[in-house]
Write a protein that holds these residues in place. Structure first.
Motif, mmCIF file in Angstrom:
data_model
loop_
_atom_site.group_PDB
_atom_site.id
_atom_site.type_symbol
_atom_site.label_atom_id
_atom_site.label_comp_id
_atom_site.label_asym_id
_atom_site.label_seq_id
_atom_site.Cartn_x
_atom_site.Cartn_y
_atom_site.Cartn_z
ATOM 1 N N PHE A 191 0.837 -1.193 0.000
ATOM 2 C CA PHE A 191 0.000 0.000 0.000
ATOM 3 C C PHE A 191 0.872 1.245 0.000
ATOM 4 N N ASP A 192 1.920 1.219 0.815
ATOM 5 C CA ASP A 192 2.844 2.343 0.872
ATOM 6 C C ASP A 192 4.092 1.915 1.629
ATOM 7 N N TYR A 193 5.055 2.789 1.728
ATOM 8 C CA TYR A 193 6.261 2.507 2.496
ATOM 9 C C TYR A 193 6.727 3.780 3.186
ATOM 10 N N LEU A 194 7.434 3.613 4.297
ATOM 11 C CA LEU A 194 8.013 4.732 5.034
ATOM 12 C C LEU A 194 9.465 4.408 5.318
ATOM 13 N N LEU A 195 10.319 5.395 5.145
ATOM 14 C CA LEU A 195 11.731 5.215 5.450
ATOM 15 C C LEU A 195 12.014 5.646 6.884
ATOM 16 N N LYS A 196 12.872 4.894 7.554
ATOM 17 C CA LYS A 196 13.296 5.265 8.911
ATOM 18 C C LYS A 196 14.426 6.294 8.836
ATOM 19 N N PRO A 197 14.460 7.242 9.753
ATOM 20 C CA PRO A 197 13.422 7.560 10.737
ATOM 21 C C PRO A 197 12.207 8.176 10.051
ATOM 22 N N VAL A 198 11.031 7.853 10.538
ATOM 23 C CA VAL A 198 9.796 8.264 9.878
ATOM 24 C C VAL A 198 9.608 9.776 9.971
ATOM 25 N N ASP A 199 9.378 10.388 8.825
ATOM 26 C CA ASP A 199 9.136 11.828 8.760
ATOM 27 C C ASP A 199 7.638 12.080 8.930
ATOM 28 N N PRO A 200 7.247 12.920 9.882
ATOM 29 C CA PRO A 200 5.818 13.165 10.132
ATOM 30 C C PRO A 200 5.059 13.644 8.894
ATOM 31 N N LYS A 201 5.691 14.465 8.049
ATOM 32 C CA LYS A 201 5.015 14.948 6.844
ATOM 33 C C LYS A 201 4.780 13.807 5.858
ATOM 34 N N ARG A 202 5.767 12.929 5.747
ATOM 35 C CA ARG A 202 5.612 11.774 4.849
ATOM 36 C C ARG A 202 4.536 10.839 5.388
ATOM 37 N N LEU A 203 4.472 10.682 6.709
ATOM 38 C CA LEU A 203 3.446 9.851 7.341
ATOM 39 C C LEU A 203 2.055 10.431 7.077
ATOM 40 N N ALA A 204 1.942 11.740 7.134
ATOM 41 C CA ALA A 204 0.650 12.391 6.886
ATOM 42 C C ALA A 204 0.159 12.096 5.470
ATOM 43 N N LYS A 205 1.081 12.063 4.498
ATOM 44 C CA LYS A 205 0.705 11.730 3.124
ATOM 45 C C LYS A 205 0.186 10.293 3.031
ATOM 46 N N THR A 206 0.853 9.387 3.754
ATOM 47 C CA THR A 206 0.415 7.988 3.765
ATOM 48 C C THR A 206 -1.001 7.875 4.309
ATOM 49 N N ILE A 207 -1.264 8.550 5.414
ATOM 50 C CA ILE A 207 -2.585 8.472 6.050
ATOM 51 C C ILE A 207 -3.656 9.096 5.159
ATOM 52 N N ASN A 208 -3.338 10.208 4.517
ATOM 53 C CA ASN A 208 -4.299 10.834 3.594
ATOM 54 C C ASN A 208 -4.617 9.893 2.442
ATOM 55 N N ARG A 209 -3.581 9.268 1.906
ATOM 56 C CA ARG A 209 -3.784 8.311 0.816
ATOM 57 C C ARG A 209 -4.617 7.129 1.284
ATOM 58 N N PHE A 210 -4.345 6.695 2.487
ATOM 59 C CA PHE A 210 -5.064 5.564 3.060
ATOM 60 C C PHE A 210 -6.555 5.876 3.182
ATOM 61 N N HIS A 211 -6.878 7.075 3.662
ATOM 62 C CA HIS A 211 -8.282 7.464 3.812
ATOM 63 C C HIS A 211 -8.992 7.473 2.458
ATOM 64 N N LYS A 212 -8.306 7.960 1.428
ATOM 65 C CA LYS A 212 -8.919 8.006 0.104
ATOM 66 C C LYS A 212 -9.212 6.611 -0.433
ATOM 67 N N VAL A 213 -8.257 5.707 -0.262
ATOM 68 C CA VAL A 213 -8.427 4.345 -0.769
ATOM 69 C C VAL A 213 -9.527 3.611 -0.010
ATOM 70 N N VAL A 214 -9.565 3.788 1.309
ATOM 71 C CA VAL A 214 -10.558 3.104 2.131
ATOM 72 C C VAL A 214 -11.973 3.538 1.761
ATOM 73 N N THR A 215 -12.155 4.808 1.454
ATOM 74 C CA THR A 215 -13.489 5.289 1.082
ATOM 75 C C THR A 215 -13.930 4.761 -0.280
ATOM 76 N N GLN A 216 -12.969 4.348 -1.096
ATOM 77 C CA GLN A 216 -13.287 3.848 -2.435
ATOM 78 C C GLN A 216 -13.454 2.339 -2.489
ATOM 79 N N SER A 217 -12.817 1.647 -1.565
ATOM 80 C CA SER A 217 -12.836 0.186 -1.606
ATOM 81 C C SER A 217 -12.653 -0.382 -0.218
ATOM 82 N N ASP A 218 -13.306 -1.530 0.028
ATOM 83 C CA ASP A 218 -13.169 -2.217 1.303
ATOM 84 C C ASP A 218 -12.089 -3.274 1.268
ATOM 85 N N GLN A 219 -11.467 -3.481 0.103
ATOM 86 C CA GLN A 219 -10.480 -4.543 -0.028
ATOM 87 C C GLN A 219 -9.063 -3.985 0.012
ATOM 88 N N PRO A 220 -8.155 -4.634 0.770
ATOM 89 C CA PRO A 220 -6.760 -4.198 0.803
ATOM 90 C C PRO A 220 -6.117 -4.250 -0.575
#
Length: 242
Positions: free
Chosen positions: A96-125
């Motif tokens: 679904f996505d990847y994060l590099l260590k150490p995790v950057d909060p801004k990069r994490l925010a992009k992951t979560i935003n993307r996650f919300h968009k995908v979840v609203t469109q589909s129930d399947q991983p």
């Protein structure tokens, strides 16, 4: 609010990511695990929406853990890794996505935003099939305050009962979080009964019983039932013509 599980063998990295996720206000961290085996147990118990998964871990890697999950029910997976950005491109199209260590909060925010968009469109991983190992070389088992890794070649049989799924070798019997379906699909074990899988190489004798039933006697003397629907295919695998 979406739920998450963090799996990482580094305590500091695990706790830091959990804090970052909670601070977003959009993710509830419902569990953490210090290794893939405990992570598998918690995935099955807690059923999180998303798993933040470290790739490099001892005994069982994050990639190997993917192969132990049922593709029909597995959560979304976000890899968390120390690999550089060039190496991680091999994973980018498959998780679904990847994060590099150490995790950057801004990069994490992009992951979560993307996650919300995908979840609203589909129930399947999102599929991770390109990364998932086709075969399991080892089976993680847990219980009695210990973790046991059993090589699939050493397994005599596997079976399920009211207390879960169990793996038997010539030396021990241990419980696993893997399902019989996963073991059947990704190990050399063969279905011989609704509740039993057998290693063909562990068969010492087949007893033919009444009503088309049969029973396997393993090399250690363990008795494994064979149901009518699996008897003929099993005999064919052994080269028995009747």
């Amino acid at each position: 609010m979406l739920t998450a599980l963090v799996i990482d063998d580094e305590q500091f990295a695990r706790e830091e990511l959990a804090e970052l996720l909670e601070e977003t206000g959009h993710i509830e961290v419902i569990g953490e695990a210090a290794n893939a085996i405990m992570g598998l147990k918690k995935i099955n118990e807690l059923k999180p929406d998303v798993v933040f998964l470290d790739i490099q871990m001892p005994q069982v890697t994050g990639i190997e853990l993917l192969g132990m999950l049922d593709p029909d029910t597995m959560p979304y997976v976000v890899f968390v890794t120390a690999y550089d950005q060039y190496a991680i491109q091999a994973f980018e199209d498959n998780a679904f996505d990847y994060l590099l260590k150490p995790v950057d909060p801004k990069r994490l925010a992009k992951t979560i935003n993307r996650f919300h968009k995908v979840v609203t469109q589909s129930d399947q991983p999102q599929a991770v099939s390109a990364l998932v190992p086709e075969k399991l070389e080892q089976i993680p088992c847990i219980g009695h305050n210990r973790i046991v890794i059993i090589a699939t070649d050493n397994v005599e049989c596997a079976y399920s009962n009211i207390s879960g799924v169990h793996v038997r070798t010539s030396e021990q019997t241990a419980s696993t979080q893997l399902t019989l379906k996963i073991l059947e699909e990704k190990t050399p074990l063969v279905r011989c009964h609704r509740q039993y899988l057998i290693n063909i190489k562990a068969i010492s004798e087949i007893k033919l019983l009444e009503n088309g039933l049969a029973e396997i006697i393993t090399t250690t003397g363990f008795e494994v039932p064979i149901s009518r629907r699996y008897l003929k295919p099993l005999k064919e695998m052994l080269g028995i013509v009747s």
